[in-house]
Design a protein around this motif. Sequence first.
Motif, PDB file in Angstrom:
ATOM      1  N   TYR A 176       0.828  -1.210   0.000  1.00 22.54           N
ATOM      2  CA  TYR A 176       0.000   0.000   0.000  1.00 22.54           C
ATOM      3  C   TYR A 176       0.862   1.259   0.000  1.00 22.54           C
ATOM      4  CZ  TYR A 176      -3.018   3.719   1.763  1.00 22.54           C
ATOM      5  OH  TYR A 176      -3.673   4.910   1.936  1.00 22.54           O
ATOM      6  N   GLU A 177       1.934   1.237   0.760  1.00 20.00           N
ATOM      7  CA  GLU A 177       2.829   2.389   0.841  1.00 20.00           C
ATOM      8  C   GLU A 177       3.383   2.755  -0.531  1.00 20.00           C
ATOM      9  OE1 GLU A 177       6.636   3.834   3.571  1.00 20.00           O
ATOM     10  OE2 GLU A 177       6.205   1.706   3.356  1.00 20.00           O
ATOM     11  N   ARG A 178       3.572   1.759  -1.386  1.00 20.52           N
ATOM     12  CA  ARG A 178       4.188   2.001  -2.695  1.00 20.52           C
ATOM     13  C   ARG A 178       3.169   2.082  -3.833  1.00 20.52           C
ATOM     14  NH1 ARG A 178       7.092  -0.391   0.909  1.00 20.52           N
ATOM     15  NH2 ARG A 178       9.349  -0.023   1.020  1.00 20.52           N
ATOM     16  N   MET A 179       2.017   1.423  -3.700  1.00 23.82           N
ATOM     17  CA  MET A 179       1.057   1.349  -4.798  1.00 23.82           C
ATOM     18  C   MET A 179      -0.173   2.220  -4.577  1.00 23.82           C
ATOM     19  SD  MET A 179       1.314  -2.751  -5.645  1.00 23.82           S
ATOM     20  CE  MET A 179       1.098  -2.635  -7.432  1.00 23.82           C
ATOM     21  N   LYS A 180      -0.423   2.623  -3.311  1.00 21.03           N
ATOM     22  CA  LYS A 180      -1.550   3.494  -2.964  1.00 21.03           C
ATOM     23  C   LYS A 180      -2.899   2.920  -3.387  1.00 21.03           C
ATOM     24  CE  LYS A 180       1.525   6.334  -1.444  1.00 21.03           C
ATOM     25  NZ  LYS A 180       1.867   6.267   0.001  1.00 21.03           N
ATOM     26  N   ASP A 181      -3.032   1.614  -3.347  1.00 21.41           N
ATOM     27  CA  ASP A 181      -4.284   0.938  -3.655  1.00 21.41           C
ATOM     28  C   ASP A 181      -5.033   0.727  -2.343  1.00 21.41           C
ATOM     29  OD1 ASP A 181      -6.349  -0.807  -4.256  1.00 21.41           O
ATOM     30  OD2 ASP A 181      -5.157  -2.050  -5.611  1.00 21.41           O
ATOM     31  N   GLU A 182      -6.203   1.340  -2.212  1.00 18.68           N
ATOM     32  CA  GLU A 182      -6.946   1.282  -0.960  1.00 18.68           C
ATOM     33  C   GLU A 182      -7.351  -0.142  -0.580  1.00 18.68           C
ATOM     34  OE1 GLU A 182      -7.528   3.727   1.242  1.00 18.68           O
ATOM     35  OE2 GLU A 182      -6.268   5.022  -0.010  1.00 18.68           O
ATOM     36  N   LEU A 187      -4.870  -1.507   1.878  1.00 15.01           N
ATOM     37  CA  LEU A 187      -5.075  -1.009   3.237  1.00 15.01           C
ATOM     38  C   LEU A 187      -6.270  -1.713   3.881  1.00 15.01           C
ATOM     39  CD1 LEU A 187      -4.324   0.936   5.505  1.00 15.01           C
ATOM     40  CD2 LEU A 187      -5.763   2.666   4.402  1.00 15.01           C
ATOM     41  N   PHE A 217      -0.195   4.574   9.265  1.00 19.84           N
ATOM     42  CA  PHE A 217      -0.845   4.725   7.966  1.00 19.84           C
ATOM     43  C   PHE A 217      -2.275   5.236   8.072  1.00 19.84           C
ATOM     44  CE2 PHE A 217       2.552   1.784   6.533  1.00 19.84           C
ATOM     45  CZ  PHE A 217       3.020   2.530   5.476  1.00 19.84           C
ATOM     46  N   THR A 218      -2.971   4.900   9.161  1.00 20.39           N
ATOM     47  CA  THR A 218      -4.367   5.314   9.290  1.00 20.39           C
ATOM     48  C   THR A 218      -4.545   6.552  10.165  1.00 20.39           C
ATOM     49  OG1 THR A 218      -4.798   3.949  11.258  1.00 20.39           O
ATOM     50  CG2 THR A 218      -5.077   2.911   9.082  1.00 20.39           C
TER      51      THR A 218
END
Length: 428
Positions: A149-155, A158, A208-209
């Motif tokens: 998630y940190e690299r791809m930003k796909d919810e 998460l 992250f949240t």
Amino acid sequence: MQRIHMTVSPQSWGLERSNHKVSRHLATLGLPRAELEARARRNTYEWLMKQFDEDEGAFHGYYDPRVKRLAPAQTANLIAPFQLIAAFDRYDDETLLVMARRAADWLEMEMVESHPMSLVLGGVRDNIKPTQLWTKYTADYVTLSLSLYERMKDEELLARAVRSSKFLLQSQNHGFAPKFDHGPEGWVERGWQSFGRVIVAMIALQEFTGEEGWLDRALLWAEYGLSLQAADGCLYLINGDYYSSDIAADEIRGLIRVHWRTERSRFLEAAVRFADWHLERQLPNGAWPLSVDRWGETVGEYIGPGDIPNIAISMLLMHKATGEPKYLASAVRALRYSVAQQCVPGLDCPFAEDPRCQWGFWSWDPRYDYTMSSDQSTHHCRGYWFFLDYFLSLPGEEQKALVDLVGPPEDAAPRLPRRFLAKRKASS
């Protein structure tokens, strides 16, 4: 407050890539930069890729050269992608990140409890006893999902991490039980209690949240971890009676992380005691026994080679937390052991002519069944990258002081032939 995410990639620690840095001290330590880089790169592109089943979208469980058999995909896919993520950070090769995501998607489909009616939603199954869901595996899955998630930003990634963390909360609510078994339909008190992975996963979720409740939960797991520490400083985390090198590194890192986030010294003190227990029991070859019982007896003669560089990474973090050079020295000794566990073409090793063995790392020492697995290589290669980036971030006088403390190796692993030091293209 130290801002360090999960121990997946050196860049998660905020370290700069050391690709173009040099230090003559590395060669004196028996760990030349060019050789470590070549070993890790060639393992990634010339060995690890051969373990990936394109049809299945996941890594094979292991390779057995005696019968030339690739085992079906299993829980090795929880941490094998860590190597791909770290390599992506190092080489900027998008194909590595895509492969890591495919392995994570396979896990979600095949190994993660997903039915909406399940009361243990998000738990990860054990491949040997598939009725059991383990906190150890689930925490790894949370870490993998957050790293992607940190690299791809796909919810969706998460969402997976949060969903699986609810399983960890169920474990917490049932006395920190290490697993749930669908056979008797209940939580099981005995097992592998890897609380450190849970701490790291929950602190990362808070970061992250932004939800502080995850830090509160990490703190509860850390307090539970302190209750497990024996008088000799060790954590006997298998059934309360056995130390395992497989569940040691994350405990040190988890305790350090919660110390940094809370500034409560008792957590660092516990990490120091456990790390010092390792220093006292580090073998002459730089490794640690696979298993030791509560009465100080080594259970067998075996070593888990991949565990050794994983513990070395924790020793680097201990050095960062305390400034004590003894931890850095221990990491050097451990990595000297690690390089001797790789099958290098042209050097003396079993099955050296088998292309699926070349550049791989053995699963056992002594070799036992001569298998190789991606959940071993991930620790070796990341151990090299963490060490290089951390060591080369230190001032020159600290580097020299380490050389003076450790000295050159007495029995160094054979040097890599020069032809292997040239970089391979990412497409190789």
